[in-house]
Design a protein around this motif. Structure first.
Motif, PDB file in Angstrom:
ATOM      1  N   GLY A   1      62.602  98.936  41.423  1.00  0.00           N
ATOM      2  CA  GLY A   1      62.680  99.026  42.875  1.00  0.00           C
ATOM      3  C   GLY A   1      64.037  99.451  43.379  1.00  0.00           C
ATOM      4  N   GLY A   2      64.890  99.977  42.498  1.00  0.00           N
ATOM      5  CA  GLY A   2      66.189 100.467  42.929  1.00  0.00           C
ATOM      6  C   GLY A   2      67.328  99.980  42.073  1.00  0.00           C
ATOM      7  N   LEU A   3      68.528 100.456  42.386  1.00  0.00           N
ATOM      8  CA  LEU A   3      69.717 100.170  41.577  1.00  0.00           C
ATOM      9  C   LEU A   3      70.078  98.694  41.567  1.00  0.00           C
ATOM     10  N   ARG A   4      70.151  98.077  42.731  1.00  0.00           N
ATOM     11  CA  ARG A   4      70.632  96.699  42.786  1.00  0.00           C
ATOM     12  C   ARG A   4      69.673  95.718  42.118  1.00  0.00           C
ATOM     13  N   PRO A   5      68.349  95.805  42.338  1.00  0.00           N
ATOM     14  CA  PRO A   5      67.460  94.918  41.576  1.00  0.00           C
ATOM     15  C   PRO A   5      67.467  95.208  40.075  1.00  0.00           C
ATOM     16  N   ALA A   6      67.693  96.468  39.697  1.00  0.00           N
ATOM     17  CA  ALA A   6      67.789  96.774  38.269  1.00  0.00           C
ATOM     18  C   ALA A   6      68.985  96.068  37.647  1.00  0.00           C
ATOM     19  N   LEU A   7      70.113  96.083  38.351  1.00  0.00           N
ATOM     20  CA  LEU A   7      71.306  95.415  37.836  1.00  0.00           C
ATOM     21  C   LEU A   7      71.158  93.899  37.849  1.00  0.00           C
ATOM     22  N   ALA A   8      70.418  93.373  38.804  1.00  0.00           N
ATOM     23  CA  ALA A   8      70.159  91.931  38.811  1.00  0.00           C
ATOM     24  C   ALA A   8      69.372  91.536  37.564  1.00  0.00           C
ATOM     25  N   ALA A   9      68.407  92.369  37.165  1.00  0.00           N
ATOM     26  CA  ALA A   9      67.648  92.101  35.945  1.00  0.00           C
ATOM     27  C   ALA A   9      68.544  92.222  34.717  1.00  0.00           C
ATOM     28  N   ALA A  10      69.415  93.230  34.690  1.00  0.00           N
ATOM     29  CA  ALA A  10      70.315  93.414  33.552  1.00  0.00           C
ATOM     30  C   ALA A  10      71.256  92.232  33.394  1.00  0.00           C
ATOM     31  N   ARG A  11      71.712  91.694  34.508  1.00  0.00           N
ATOM     32  CA  ARG A  11      72.664  90.580  34.463  1.00  0.00           C
ATOM     33  C   ARG A  11      72.087  89.386  33.708  1.00  0.00           C
ATOM     34  N   GLU A  12      70.779  89.159  33.848  1.00  0.00           N
ATOM     35  CA  GLU A  12      70.137  88.022  33.179  1.00  0.00           C
ATOM     36  C   GLU A  12      70.037  88.211  31.671  1.00  0.00           C
ATOM     37  N   LEU A  13      70.209  89.434  31.200  1.00  0.00           N
ATOM     38  CA  LEU A  13      70.043  89.743  29.781  1.00  0.00           C
ATOM     39  C   LEU A  13      71.358  90.053  29.081  1.00  0.00           C
ATOM     40  N   LEU A  14      72.458  89.975  29.822  1.00  0.00           N
ATOM     41  CA  LEU A  14      73.744  90.436  29.316  1.00  0.00           C
ATOM     42  C   LEU A  14      74.555  89.295  28.711  1.00  0.00           C
ATOM     43  N   ALA A  15      75.132  89.550  27.542  1.00  0.00           N
ATOM     44  CA  ALA A  15      76.015  88.577  26.901  1.00  0.00           C
ATOM     45  C   ALA A  15      77.367  88.546  27.619  1.00  0.00           C
ATOM     46  N   PRO A  16      78.099  87.440  27.528  1.00  0.00           N
ATOM     47  CA  PRO A  16      79.446  87.402  28.100  1.00  0.00           C
ATOM     48  C   PRO A  16      80.303  88.541  27.542  1.00  0.00           C
ATOM     49  N   GLY A  17      80.969  89.263  28.437  1.00  0.00           N
ATOM     50  CA  GLY A  17      81.789  90.388  28.014  1.00  0.00           C
ATOM     51  C   GLY A  17      81.012  91.659  27.744  1.00  0.00           C
ATOM     52  N   GLY A  18      79.694  91.624  27.976  1.00  0.00           N
ATOM     53  CA  GLY A  18      78.859  92.784  27.719  1.00  0.00           C
ATOM     54  C   GLY A  18      79.012  93.859  28.775  1.00  0.00           C
ATOM     55  N   ARG A  19      78.403  95.002  28.511  1.00  0.00           N
ATOM     56  CA  ARG A  19      78.466  96.151  29.405  1.00  0.00           C
ATOM     57  C   ARG A  19      77.061  96.572  29.836  1.00  0.00           C
ATOM     58  N   VAL A  20      77.009  97.202  30.982  1.00  0.00           N
ATOM     59  CA  VAL A  20      75.777  97.833  31.452  1.00  0.00           C
ATOM     60  C   VAL A  20      76.055  99.318  31.658  1.00  0.00           C
ATOM     61  N   LEU A  21      75.191 100.165  31.113  1.00  0.00           N
ATOM     62  CA  LEU A  21      75.252 101.600  31.346  1.00  0.00           C
ATOM     63  C   LEU A  21      74.057 101.949  32.220  1.00  0.00           C
ATOM     64  N   VAL A  22      74.329 102.323  33.464  1.00  0.00           N
ATOM     65  CA  VAL A  22      73.252 102.550  34.427  1.00  0.00           C
ATOM     66  C   VAL A  22      73.445 103.894  35.103  1.00  0.00           C
ATOM     67  N   GLY A  23      72.355 104.644  35.228  1.00  0.00           N
ATOM     68  CA  GLY A  23      72.409 105.954  35.867  1.00  0.00           C
ATOM     69  C   GLY A  23      71.533 105.980  37.096  1.00  0.00           C
ATOM     70  N   GLU A  24      72.052 106.570  38.172  1.00  0.00           N
ATOM     71  CA  GLU A  24      71.344 106.535  39.449  1.00  0.00           C
ATOM     72  C   GLU A  24      71.678 107.772  40.276  1.00  0.00           C
ATOM     73  N   GLY A  25      70.780 108.139  41.173  1.00  0.00           N
ATOM     74  CA  GLY A  25      71.019 109.240  42.079  1.00  0.00           C
ATOM     75  C   GLY A  25      71.891 108.836  43.252  1.00  0.00           C
ATOM     76  N   PHE A  26      72.504 109.827  43.877  1.00  0.00           N
ATOM     77  CA  PHE A  26      73.257 109.608  45.116  1.00  0.00           C
ATOM     78  C   PHE A  26      73.247 110.920  45.890  1.00  0.00           C
TER      79      PHE A  26
END
Length: 248
Positions: free
Chosen positions: A119-144
């Motif tokens: 449903g968009g960038l911010r909800p996608a990152l909210a989901a990623a946050r729940e799966l991320l280890a401490p010190g982990g990274r997220v690689l996310v691509g989005e339109g603008f």
């Protein structure tokens, strides 16, 4: 034609489903995995697993998990992983990305070109946050929006004006949500043009090579329509940014 099959045909020559050249993908993956010798990567909306198999090929102590609804794309991912000798280090799940759960966190979560599934960038990152280890990274691509979209651009994309923001606003929203960009890449016009020509061209060529297939006419129509919507609509208006993010 089934949308998943259409997408597979369109990406036959460009398995990264985003306007990114091979060298851009390589640099982003190097940065995204450099923080640990042995790690776990998760790609939500992995398609044919192009990001993951490249990461595993260059990082022999990493393991990976891919999640996608397209069963045939996952089969292709498994075949590619087997050919590259990394299949023992990858797990592939036929599942809705919104329903995926994990017992262990990940050192890298990728959501490139698939934020729409959440449903968009911010909800996608909210989901990623729940799966991320401490010190982990997220690689996310989005339109603008590179510039204010015209009606032709919006119609070509099937988008609303509010679906995207400009690059500065998009980045500011991430920072407000507690993310820090530590690297990134804005796709240039040559990357966009190569991606769009590859997308429409792969479909057109398939239709030319399979004239007796019942789907040939609809595939050719999709290729022609996409090329027109791009060239006469959103070319130079829609941008694409890939962020490498960490939590504060």
């Amino acid at each position: 034609m089934d949308r998943q099959r259409l997408s597979r045909l369109a990406h036959a020559r460009h398995p990264i489903a985003a306007p990114l050249a091979d060298e851009s993908v390589a640099r982003l993956l190097e940065r995204a995995t450099a923080h640990t010798e042995a790690g776990r990567a998760l790609d939500l909306g992995c398609g044919e697993g192009a990001w993951l198999v490249r990461a595993l090929a260059s990082r022999p102590r990493w393991r990976a998990v891919g999640v996608d609804l397209d069963a045939q794309a996952l089969t292709r991912a498994r075949e590619t992983a087997t050919a590259l000798g990394v299949v023992r280090r990858i797990g592939l799940h036929h599942s809705d990305v919104r329903e995926f759960g994990a017992t262990e966190p990940f050192d890298l979560v990728l959501i490139v070109g698939s934020t729409h599934a959440f449903g968009g960038l911010r909800p996608a990152l909210a989901a990623a946050r729940e799966l991320l280890a401490p010190g982990g990274r997220v690689l996310v691509g989005e339109g603008f929006w590179e510039r204010e979209p015209s009606r032709a651009a919006l119609d070509g994309l099937g988008a609303d004006r509010d679906e995207y923001a400009d690059l500065a606003t998009t980045t500011d929203r991430l920072v407000v949500d507690g993310w820090t960009p530590v690297d990134g890449h804005v796709s240039g016009q040559p990357e966009w043009d190569a991606y769009e020509f590859s997308w429409s061209g792969a479909l057109a060529e398939w239709a030319l090579d399979h004239p007796e297939d019942p789907d040939a006419a609809s595939v050719r129509e999709a290729a022609d329509r996409h090329r027109t919507e791009w060239l006469h609509g959103y070319r130079g208006t829609l941008g694409f940014v890939t962020y490498l993010l960490r939590r504060d």
